[in-house]
Design a protein around this motif. Structure first.
Motif, PDB file in Angstrom:
ATOM      1  N   ILE A 186       5.928   2.878   3.293  1.00  0.00           N
ATOM      2  CA  ILE A 186       5.288   1.677   2.763  1.00  0.00           C
ATOM      3  C   ILE A 186       5.872   0.459   3.495  1.00  0.00           C
ATOM      4  O   ILE A 186       6.957   0.294   3.762  1.00  0.00           O
ATOM      5  CB  ILE A 186       5.683   1.667   1.328  1.00  0.00           C
ATOM      6  CG1 ILE A 186       5.124   0.513   0.787  1.00  0.00           C
ATOM      7  CG2 ILE A 186       7.140   1.439   1.119  1.00  0.00           C
ATOM      8  CD1 ILE A 186       5.078   0.494  -0.854  1.00  0.00           C
ATOM      9  N   ALA A 187       4.835  -0.160   3.883  1.00  0.00           N
ATOM     10  CA  ALA A 187       5.125  -1.697   4.583  1.00  0.00           C
ATOM     11  C   ALA A 187       4.287  -2.667   3.761  1.00  0.00           C
ATOM     12  O   ALA A 187       3.289  -2.580   3.355  1.00  0.00           O
ATOM     13  CB  ALA A 187       4.728  -1.453   5.989  1.00  0.00           C
ATOM     14  N   GLY A 188       4.769  -3.894   3.816  1.00  0.00           N
ATOM     15  CA  GLY A 188       3.928  -5.011   3.281  1.00  0.00           C
ATOM     16  C   GLY A 188       5.005  -6.221   2.923  1.00  0.00           C
ATOM     17  O   GLY A 188       6.318  -6.112   2.832  1.00  0.00           O
ATOM     18  N   GLU A 216      -4.190   0.725   0.714  1.00  0.00           N
ATOM     19  CA  GLU A 216      -4.084  -0.807   0.727  1.00  0.00           C
ATOM     20  C   GLU A 216      -3.749  -1.292  -0.700  1.00  0.00           C
ATOM     21  O   GLU A 216      -4.666  -0.877  -1.727  1.00  0.00           O
ATOM     22  CB  GLU A 216      -4.924  -1.602   1.260  1.00  0.00           C
ATOM     23  CG  GLU A 216      -5.048  -1.021   3.113  1.00  0.00           C
ATOM     24  CD  GLU A 216      -5.833  -1.952   3.768  1.00  0.00           C
ATOM     25  OE1 GLU A 216      -5.940  -3.334   3.372  1.00  0.00           O
ATOM     26  OE2 GLU A 216      -6.176  -1.637   4.885  1.00  0.00           O
ATOM     27  N   VAL A 217      -2.816  -1.901  -0.865  1.00  0.00           N
ATOM     28  CA  VAL A 217      -2.279  -2.271  -2.289  1.00  0.00           C
ATOM     29  C   VAL A 217      -2.022  -3.874  -2.458  1.00  0.00           C
ATOM     30  O   VAL A 217      -1.661  -4.366  -1.515  1.00  0.00           O
ATOM     31  CB  VAL A 217      -0.882  -1.736  -2.778  1.00  0.00           C
ATOM     32  CG1 VAL A 217      -0.915  -2.005  -4.170  1.00  0.00           C
ATOM     33  CG2 VAL A 217      -0.946  -0.068  -2.335  1.00  0.00           C
ATOM     34  N   ASP A 218      -2.845  -4.341  -3.542  1.00  0.00           N
ATOM     35  CA  ASP A 218      -2.880  -5.813  -3.946  1.00  0.00           C
ATOM     36  C   ASP A 218      -2.084  -5.901  -4.949  1.00  0.00           C
ATOM     37  O   ASP A 218      -2.271  -5.422  -6.057  1.00  0.00           O
ATOM     38  CB  ASP A 218      -4.334  -6.443  -3.986  1.00  0.00           C
ATOM     39  CG  ASP A 218      -4.439  -7.744  -4.410  1.00  0.00           C
ATOM     40  OD1 ASP A 218      -4.426  -8.509  -3.497  1.00  0.00           O
ATOM     41  OD2 ASP A 218      -4.046  -8.162  -5.615  1.00  0.00           O
ATOM     42  N   VAL A 219      -1.025  -6.955  -4.966  1.00  0.00           N
ATOM     43  CA  VAL A 219      -0.002  -7.116  -6.063  1.00  0.00           C
ATOM     44  C   VAL A 219      -0.247  -8.833  -6.388  1.00  0.00           C
ATOM     45  O   VAL A 219      -0.392  -9.496  -5.381  1.00  0.00           O
ATOM     46  CB  VAL A 219       1.213  -6.640  -5.681  1.00  0.00           C
ATOM     47  CG1 VAL A 219       2.425  -7.231  -6.841  1.00  0.00           C
ATOM     48  CG2 VAL A 219       1.414  -5.427  -5.573  1.00  0.00           C
ATOM     49  N   ARG A 220      -0.451  -8.919  -7.710  1.00  0.00           N
ATOM     50  CA  ARG A 220      -0.335 -10.368  -8.057  1.00  0.00           C
ATOM     51  C   ARG A 220       0.767 -10.537  -9.177  1.00  0.00           C
ATOM     52  O   ARG A 220       0.980  -9.940  -9.794  1.00  0.00           O
ATOM     53  CB  ARG A 220      -1.663 -10.791  -8.881  1.00  0.00           C
ATOM     54  CG  ARG A 220      -2.956 -10.488  -8.000  1.00  0.00           C
ATOM     55  CD  ARG A 220      -2.820 -11.436  -6.498  1.00  0.00           C
ATOM     56  NE  ARG A 220      -3.981 -11.146  -5.513  1.00  0.00           N
ATOM     57  CZ  ARG A 220      -5.060 -11.903  -5.341  1.00  0.00           C
ATOM     58  NH1 ARG A 220      -5.299 -12.893  -5.964  1.00  0.00           N
ATOM     59  NH2 ARG A 220      -5.871 -11.392  -4.598  1.00  0.00           N
ATOM     60  N   ILE A 221       1.162 -11.866  -8.939  1.00  0.00           N
ATOM     61  CA  ILE A 221       2.762 -12.119  -9.782  1.00  0.00           C
ATOM     62  C   ILE A 221       2.657 -13.417 -10.426  1.00  0.00           C
ATOM     63  O   ILE A 221       1.771 -14.325  -9.670  1.00  0.00           O
ATOM     64  CB  ILE A 221       3.851 -11.997  -8.907  1.00  0.00           C
ATOM     65  CG1 ILE A 221       4.018 -12.759  -7.841  1.00  0.00           C
ATOM     66  CG2 ILE A 221       4.229 -10.354  -8.822  1.00  0.00           C
ATOM     67  CD1 ILE A 221       5.213 -13.106  -7.016  1.00  0.00           C
ATOM     68  N   THR A 222       2.861 -13.898 -11.351  1.00  0.00           N
ATOM     69  CA  THR A 222       2.926 -14.949 -12.132  1.00  0.00           C
ATOM     70  C   THR A 222       4.076 -15.992 -11.654  1.00  0.00           C
ATOM     71  O   THR A 222       3.999 -17.320 -11.420  1.00  0.00           O
ATOM     72  CB  THR A 222       3.157 -14.937 -13.477  1.00  0.00           C
ATOM     73  OG1 THR A 222       1.991 -14.234 -14.109  1.00  0.00           O
ATOM     74  CG2 THR A 222       2.836 -16.543 -14.315  1.00  0.00           C
ATOM     75  N   ASN A 223       5.301 -15.359 -11.173  1.00  0.00           N
ATOM     76  CA  ASN A 223       6.620 -16.365 -10.868  1.00  0.00           C
ATOM     77  C   ASN A 223       7.275 -15.328  -9.684  1.00  0.00           C
ATOM     78  O   ASN A 223       6.968 -14.249  -9.654  1.00  0.00           O
ATOM     79  CB  ASN A 223       7.444 -16.649 -11.800  1.00  0.00           C
ATOM     80  CG  ASN A 223       7.876 -15.217 -12.568  1.00  0.00           C
ATOM     81  OD1 ASN A 223       8.734 -14.787 -11.918  1.00  0.00           O
ATOM     82  ND2 ASN A 223       7.572 -15.138 -13.781  1.00  0.00           N
ATOM     83  N   LEU A 224       7.970 -16.329  -8.913  1.00  0.00           N
ATOM     84  CA  LEU A 224       8.492 -15.646  -7.817  1.00  0.00           C
ATOM     85  C   LEU A 224       9.409 -14.657  -7.931  1.00  0.00           C
ATOM     86  O   LEU A 224       9.691 -13.730  -7.284  1.00  0.00           O
ATOM     87  CB  LEU A 224       9.021 -16.796  -6.814  1.00  0.00           C
ATOM     88  CG  LEU A 224       9.467 -16.499  -5.354  1.00  0.00           C
ATOM     89  CD1 LEU A 224       7.935 -16.029  -4.620  1.00  0.00           C
ATOM     90  CD2 LEU A 224       9.778 -17.575  -4.786  1.00  0.00           C
TER      91      LEU A 224
END
Length: 384
Positions: A283-285, A249-257
């Protein structure tokens, strides 16, 4: 200026009651009990509480006064915590000096108390501002607001301002920007074999997912504000069997869309070709919370909150947080949004989570006065 110091004892009694009720995101009974306590309190001051039932998670609540015909301010707060059943019994609410402790005390049961008493105060002082508010209390913020997002967005239609009640920073700062968040699940199918007698015939799903984990982590780019974290791994069937399956399970954080498209392109590229021949990868998400960005409208709202704070003798700084909140939804709808309006505390999600007790009345006063000023602004010249 509104003064709530004489309400402190009453507020702490309610806070103790809420903290001593387990309300983890997956504990429907506990969340619904929190909702029942708060519903009774709101109904006692003339508000209507509309329950939005959920089969698996706690019920969501939408609260407004019957005379609130076209409210322009929405308040969002959550009733769930991250703690499992039994936590409240093990370490119940307690006060030591100027601090209160207990599961969810600042994230965000103190905020639930603050919103209620802000409404009580506006009613008692006969400020019509309470007719300009609609409140959403949701039950699944800590697990991504998957069930309540549509409700938040429904209530957000035609709203001008969104006040999000996550806790203030340890320095009392409000949150004016947040990263967006996405979650993905990677599944690898390998080929099982006995690890002793037929090792060469196997294709390890665990080995393959390990290679993918390293590559995914290398996508992190602090300069651009992008982080990628494989936070959960599971796989295999026994120590002496080449793993036939593995999941991450992978968590991704971004600053702009705009960043999410490139992140997803790279992730799919990494997962398109197996390092261990004979394994298969899926891969799904997707992005589940867009970034909370500043807008011209939100900047004016931020300045108003800071101005009120200055009048109260509080220096209210701005903060950018990597964590997500429901403010991402309202911000992406074009609603002027400010987060971190709850009381001051820290160490959320930990056993030593605390609330600065003095901030409980201060931040409630700030909230009530902000609602009052926003109502006056809307009746004269709207924030543009």
């Amino acid at each position: 200026m509104i003064d709530l110091k004489e309400k402190m004892e009453e507020m702490l009694r309610l806070l103790k009651k809420l903290v001593n009720l387990d309300s983890g995101s997956y504990y429907k009974q506990g969340i619904d009990e929190i909702g029942a306590v708060l519903s009774k309190e709101y109904e006692s001051i003339g508000f209507n509480v509309h329950v939005h039932p959920q089969d698996e998670r706690g019920n969501n609540l939408v609260i407004r006064h019957p005379e609130a015909l076209d409210p322009k301010v929405m308040i969002v707060a959550h009733m769930d915590t991250v703690f499992p059943i039994g936590t409240a019994e093990k370490r119940p609410f307690m006060i030591e000096g100027n601090y209160a402790y207990g599961p969810g005390v600042v994230d965000m049961k103190a905020s639930l108390v603050s919103v209620l008493f802000a409404m009580k105060t506006l009613v008692e002082l006969q400020f019509d501002a309470y007719k300009n508010v609609e409140i959403v209390l949701n039950s699944d913020e800590e697990i991504g607001s998957r069930h309540s997002r549509s409700l938040i967005e429904l209530v957000g239609k035609e709203k001008e301002y969104a006040l999000i009640m996550e806790a203030a920073g340890k320095d009392g700062s409000i949150v004016t920007q947040r990263k967006g968040g996405a979650r993905y699940k990677i599944k690898v199918e390998g080929v099982p074999a006995h690890s002793g007698s037929e090792h060469e015939k196997g294709r390890s799903a665990i080995e393959e997912i390990a290679y993918k984990t390293i590559k995914l982590h290398k996508m992190t780019d602090y300069k651009e504000g992008i982080t990628v974290n494989v936070g959960l791994l599971k796989g295999g069937t026994s120590a002496n069997t080449i793993a036939p399956i593995a999941e991450a399970e992978v968590d991704v954080r971004i600053t702009n869309l705009e960043q999410i498209k490139e992140v997803e392109r790279k992730m799919k590229e990494i997962c398109s070709v197996p390092t261990i021949k004979g394994t298969k990868i899926k891969i799904a998400g997707q992005l589940n919370r867009p970034p909370m960005m500043k807008s011209k409208k939100s900047i004016e709202l931020i300045r108003l909150v800071q101005e009120i704070g200055k009048e109260m003798g509080l220096e209210i700084k701005e903060a950018f947080r990597g964590g997500c909140s429901d403010g991402s939804f309202t911000s992406s709808m074009g609603i002027a949004t400010v987060d971190g309006l709850g009381p001051v505390g820290g160490n959320g999600h930990r056993d030593d989570e605390y609330l600065d007790i003095s901030s409980l009345t201060e931040r409630t006063e700030l909230l009530a006065e902000t609602i009052r000023r926003l109502t006056h602004v809307h009746q004269t010249t709207q924030i543009k």
